[in-house]
Design a protein around this motif. Structure first.
Motif, PDB file in Angstrom:
ATOM      1  N   GLU A  48       0.853  -1.186   0.000  1.00 25.25           N
ATOM      2  CA  GLU A  48       0.000   0.000   0.000  1.00 25.25           C
ATOM      3  C   GLU A  48       0.886   1.232   0.000  1.00 25.25           C
ATOM      4  O   GLU A  48       1.808   1.338   0.813  1.00 25.25           O
ATOM      5  CB  GLU A  48      -0.916   0.017   1.221  1.00 25.25           C
ATOM      6  CG  GLU A  48      -1.899   1.176   1.225  1.00 25.25           C
ATOM      7  CD  GLU A  48      -2.906   1.092   2.362  1.00 25.25           C
ATOM      8  OE1 GLU A  48      -3.883   1.859   2.339  1.00 25.25           O
ATOM      9  OE2 GLU A  48      -2.713   0.265   3.258  1.00 25.25           O
ATOM     10  N   GLY A  49       0.621   2.149  -0.933  1.00 30.63           N
ATOM     11  CA  GLY A  49       1.453   3.333  -1.027  1.00 30.63           C
ATOM     12  C   GLY A  49       2.896   2.934  -1.261  1.00 30.63           C
ATOM     13  O   GLY A  49       3.207   2.078  -2.080  1.00 30.63           O
ATOM     14  N   PRO A  50       3.838   3.506  -0.513  1.00 27.85           N
ATOM     15  CA  PRO A  50       5.253   3.189  -0.730  1.00 27.85           C
ATOM     16  C   PRO A  50       5.737   1.972   0.059  1.00 27.85           C
ATOM     17  O   PRO A  50       6.920   1.642  -0.009  1.00 27.85           O
ATOM     18  CB  PRO A  50       5.961   4.455  -0.224  1.00 27.85           C
ATOM     19  CG  PRO A  50       5.073   4.964   0.859  1.00 27.85           C
ATOM     20  CD  PRO A  50       3.662   4.639   0.429  1.00 27.85           C
ATOM     21  N   GLU A 328      10.640  17.785  -6.921  1.00 30.99           N
ATOM     22  CA  GLU A 328      11.003  18.285  -5.587  1.00 30.99           C
ATOM     23  C   GLU A 328      11.721  17.219  -4.755  1.00 30.99           C
ATOM     24  O   GLU A 328      12.787  17.462  -4.178  1.00 30.99           O
ATOM     25  CB  GLU A 328       9.722  18.741  -4.875  1.00 30.99           C
ATOM     26  CG  GLU A 328       9.913  19.177  -3.439  1.00 30.99           C
ATOM     27  CD  GLU A 328       8.577  19.409  -2.735  1.00 30.99           C
ATOM     28  OE1 GLU A 328       8.583  19.484  -1.490  1.00 30.99           O
ATOM     29  OE2 GLU A 328       7.537  19.502  -3.414  1.00 30.99           O
ATOM     30  N   LEU A 329      11.134  16.029  -4.701  1.00 32.56           N
ATOM     31  CA  LEU A 329      11.734  14.943  -3.932  1.00 32.56           C
ATOM     32  C   LEU A 329      13.075  14.514  -4.523  1.00 32.56           C
ATOM     33  O   LEU A 329      14.021  14.203  -3.793  1.00 32.56           O
ATOM     34  CB  LEU A 329      10.801  13.733  -3.908  1.00 32.56           C
ATOM     35  CG  LEU A 329       9.742  13.672  -2.823  1.00 32.56           C
ATOM     36  CD1 LEU A 329       8.852  12.447  -3.028  1.00 32.56           C
ATOM     37  CD2 LEU A 329      10.367  13.630  -1.432  1.00 32.56           C
ATOM     38  N   LEU A 401       6.115   9.687  -1.216  1.00 32.78           N
ATOM     39  CA  LEU A 401       6.814   9.594   0.068  1.00 32.78           C
ATOM     40  C   LEU A 401       6.480  10.794   0.951  1.00 32.78           C
ATOM     41  O   LEU A 401       6.494  11.937   0.506  1.00 32.78           O
ATOM     42  CB  LEU A 401       8.330   9.561  -0.160  1.00 32.78           C
ATOM     43  CG  LEU A 401       8.940   8.376  -0.910  1.00 32.78           C
ATOM     44  CD1 LEU A 401      10.448   8.529  -0.960  1.00 32.78           C
ATOM     45  CD2 LEU A 401       8.556   7.059  -0.268  1.00 32.78           C
ATOM     46  N   SER A 402       6.209  10.519   2.211  1.00 31.31           N
ATOM     47  CA  SER A 402       6.016  11.585   3.193  1.00 31.31           C
ATOM     48  C   SER A 402       7.377  12.021   3.722  1.00 31.31           C
ATOM     49  O   SER A 402       8.409  11.403   3.432  1.00 31.31           O
ATOM     50  CB  SER A 402       5.154  11.078   4.356  1.00 31.31           C
ATOM     51  OG  SER A 402       5.865  10.084   5.094  1.00 31.31           O
ATOM     52  N   GLN A 407      12.869  10.472   5.577  1.00 26.53           N
ATOM     53  CA  GLN A 407      13.850  10.335   6.658  1.00 26.53           C
ATOM     54  C   GLN A 407      14.190   8.873   6.904  1.00 26.53           C
ATOM     55  O   GLN A 407      15.347   8.524   7.168  1.00 26.53           O
ATOM     56  CB  GLN A 407      13.318  10.982   7.936  1.00 26.53           C
ATOM     57  CG  GLN A 407      14.392  11.149   9.013  1.00 26.53           C
ATOM     58  CD  GLN A 407      15.558  12.007   8.536  1.00 26.53           C
ATOM     59  OE1 GLN A 407      15.373  13.137   8.053  1.00 26.53           O
ATOM     60  NE2 GLN A 407      16.783  11.474   8.636  1.00 26.53           N
ATOM     61  N   PHE A 408      13.176   7.999   6.826  1.00 24.93           N
ATOM     62  CA  PHE A 408      13.422   6.563   6.974  1.00 24.93           C
ATOM     63  C   PHE A 408      14.403   6.077   5.909  1.00 24.93           C
ATOM     64  O   PHE A 408      15.339   5.325   6.211  1.00 24.93           O
ATOM     65  CB  PHE A 408      12.100   5.795   6.862  1.00 24.93           C
ATOM     66  CG  PHE A 408      12.244   4.304   7.057  1.00 24.93           C
ATOM     67  CD1 PHE A 408      12.096   3.733   8.315  1.00 24.93           C
ATOM     68  CD2 PHE A 408      12.527   3.472   5.983  1.00 24.93           C
ATOM     69  CE1 PHE A 408      12.241   2.359   8.500  1.00 24.93           C
ATOM     70  CE2 PHE A 408      12.680   2.100   6.154  1.00 24.93           C
ATOM     71  CZ  PHE A 408      12.526   1.556   7.419  1.00 24.93           C
ATOM     72  N   LEU A 409      14.195   6.514   4.670  1.00 22.80           N
ATOM     73  CA  LEU A 409      15.081   6.126   3.581  1.00 22.80           C
ATOM     74  C   LEU A 409      16.510   6.592   3.837  1.00 22.80           C
ATOM     75  O   LEU A 409      17.469   5.824   3.693  1.00 22.80           O
ATOM     76  CB  LEU A 409      14.559   6.698   2.257  1.00 22.80           C
ATOM     77  CG  LEU A 409      15.499   6.639   1.050  1.00 22.80           C
ATOM     78  CD1 LEU A 409      15.922   5.217   0.741  1.00 22.80           C
ATOM     79  CD2 LEU A 409      14.840   7.286  -0.164  1.00 22.80           C
TER      80      LEU A 409
END
Length: 422
Positions: A48-50, A328-329, A401-402, A407-409
């Protein structure tokens, strides 16, 4: 009298995936089973999502998937469109007119470079490449030119363009009249086109993904377009991986303001739900398919379920501003990944490069890219190797990505980088 006591405790639940590797080896591929074991042997069961959810209860941030998941997995807009179509008419007769396919074609034409007006849908990127080859051959462009280390798929025609011996060797002879020139070298391309005036078909990627995220010199695509015009060649732009916002623009073509004769679309067009690809062409380039509807067909081409996924994907990209978000990301991640890699890996890092959310990290040490991939999975992030470059690890994160995901990445990447040099 003897009393027999029975243990009434429930038996342990059987792990439904315990023999999955064995079944892979038996029914699918021994090599694929070994690859799964190498990457930890965990089993993806939901997404789900990323995020990917595994049978062991872990969550893995999906920054791989070879460019399919720009909008993550199971985007609500795509799922809604596919569900509605599934409950109405998932597969059409192919003889009666059917609205889903023309709705999807119209939606796609609305976002491609101006002048591209005709669509042929297919199921995979390689199928789209095959369609482009046939359009070229049907119009006398019998000599195909692709780029060294380019990747266009592995069906027989597409494989002829994918210039790597390890993929080609077992299946030769391939298509005749195919040549390869260095990527980014307009002079070499001109010399090859001059040997085949009026007979050439050039197929090129705006950024070479499988070659290790190779970004060409500024103006290269404009040179390719100009040379194709000068030598009467067909210009095919393979945007199967780079299109639909992956590079921070709708298309790699937009980065230099070019319009190819044929644009190839795939991966992100599936919306992470149902596979679909497309050949989009000018009316002139599309003429052979326009004239005879049976000259190039496929039973499931343009099937309503896939068309619903494509409509949903195109709508989601617009509604969620995913092209802008990708830009942006991508800028943020390129900067931060390079900062961490330089700090931790030092001379072991050659370069961090890319555009939008197609990012490559090239290393100077053999095997480091593979080691880092394994450590990243252990840290909770899935990335990709590059099929045509063993020294490059590739990241294709979703544009959804939020801040916490980013930050997790970054934290996972730093942890993995430190682990490979420990």
């Amino acid at each position: 009298m003897t009393t027999t006591y029975t243990d009434t405790a429930p038996a342990p639940a059987k792990d439904p995936y315990a023999d999955l590797v064995t079944r892979y080896r038996r029914f699918l591929s021994k090599g694929r089973a070994s690859l799964g074991e190498m990457f930890g042997g965990d089993v993806e069961v939901a997404a789900e999502g990323p995020w990917i959810h595994t049978a062991s209860g872990s969550r893995i941030l999906n920054c791989g998937g070879y460019g399919v998941f720009l909008m993550g997995a199971r985007h609500p807009r795509v799922v809604a469109e596919v569900t509605r179509q599934l409950n109405a008419n998932p597969v059409a007769t192919r003889l009666l007119l059917e609205p889903a396919v023309v709705d999807a074609a119209e939606a796609l034409i609305d976002v491609v470079p101006a002048g591209l007006q005709k669509v042929h849908f297919a199921g995979s990127g390689a199928e789209a490449v095959e369609g482009a080859i046939k359009l070229a051959r049907a119009q006398g462009r019998s000599h195909l030119i692709s780029m060294d280390l380019g990747y266009h798929g592995k069906t027989m025609g597409a494989l002829s363009l994918t210039a790597k011996d390890v993929f080609q060797e077992p299946f030769r002879p391939l298509l005749p009249q195919v040549s390869h020139v260095p990527y980014g070298d307009a002079t070499a391309l001109e010399a090859e086109l001059a040997r085949h005036p009026g007979e050439g078909c050039v197929i090129v990627e705006p950024v070479q993904g499988e070659a290790g995220v190779i970004v060409p010199p500024e103006g290269y695509l404009r040179d390719v377009a100009r040379l194709c015009r000068e030598y009467g060649a067909l210009f095919v732009l393979d945007e199967i991986q780079t299109g639909l916002g992956r590079l921070g623009t709708w298309w790699g073509a937009d980065r230099e303001g070019v319009v190819p004769d044929i644009l190839l679309v795939g991966k992100g067009l599936a919306g992470g739900v149902v596979p679909v690809s497309a050949v989009v062409a000018t009316p002139e380039a599309f003429r052979p398919f326009d004239k005879d509807p049976f000259i190039h067909t496929s039973t499931f081409s343009g099937n309503p379920l896939a068309m619903a996924a494509a409509r949903g994907a195109l709508a989601a990209i617009k509604e969620d501003s995913l092209v802008e978000r990708s830009d942006e990301l991508g800028r943020l991640l390129l900067t931060e990944l390079e900062r961490i890699a330089r700090e931790v890996l030092g001379h072991r890092l050659l370069e961090v490069r890319g555009a939008g959310l197609l990012i490559g990290l090239e290393f100077t040490v053999p095997g480091l890219a593979g080691d880092l991939l394994l450590e990243l999975i252990g840290a909770g992030v899935l990335a990709n190797h590059s099929l045509n470059s063993s020294t490059v690890m590739r990241l294709t994160p979703p544009a959804v990505l939020s801040q916490d995901d980013v930050q997790f990445l970054l934290d996972a990447f730093e942890k993995a980088a430190r682990a490979v040099i420990a």
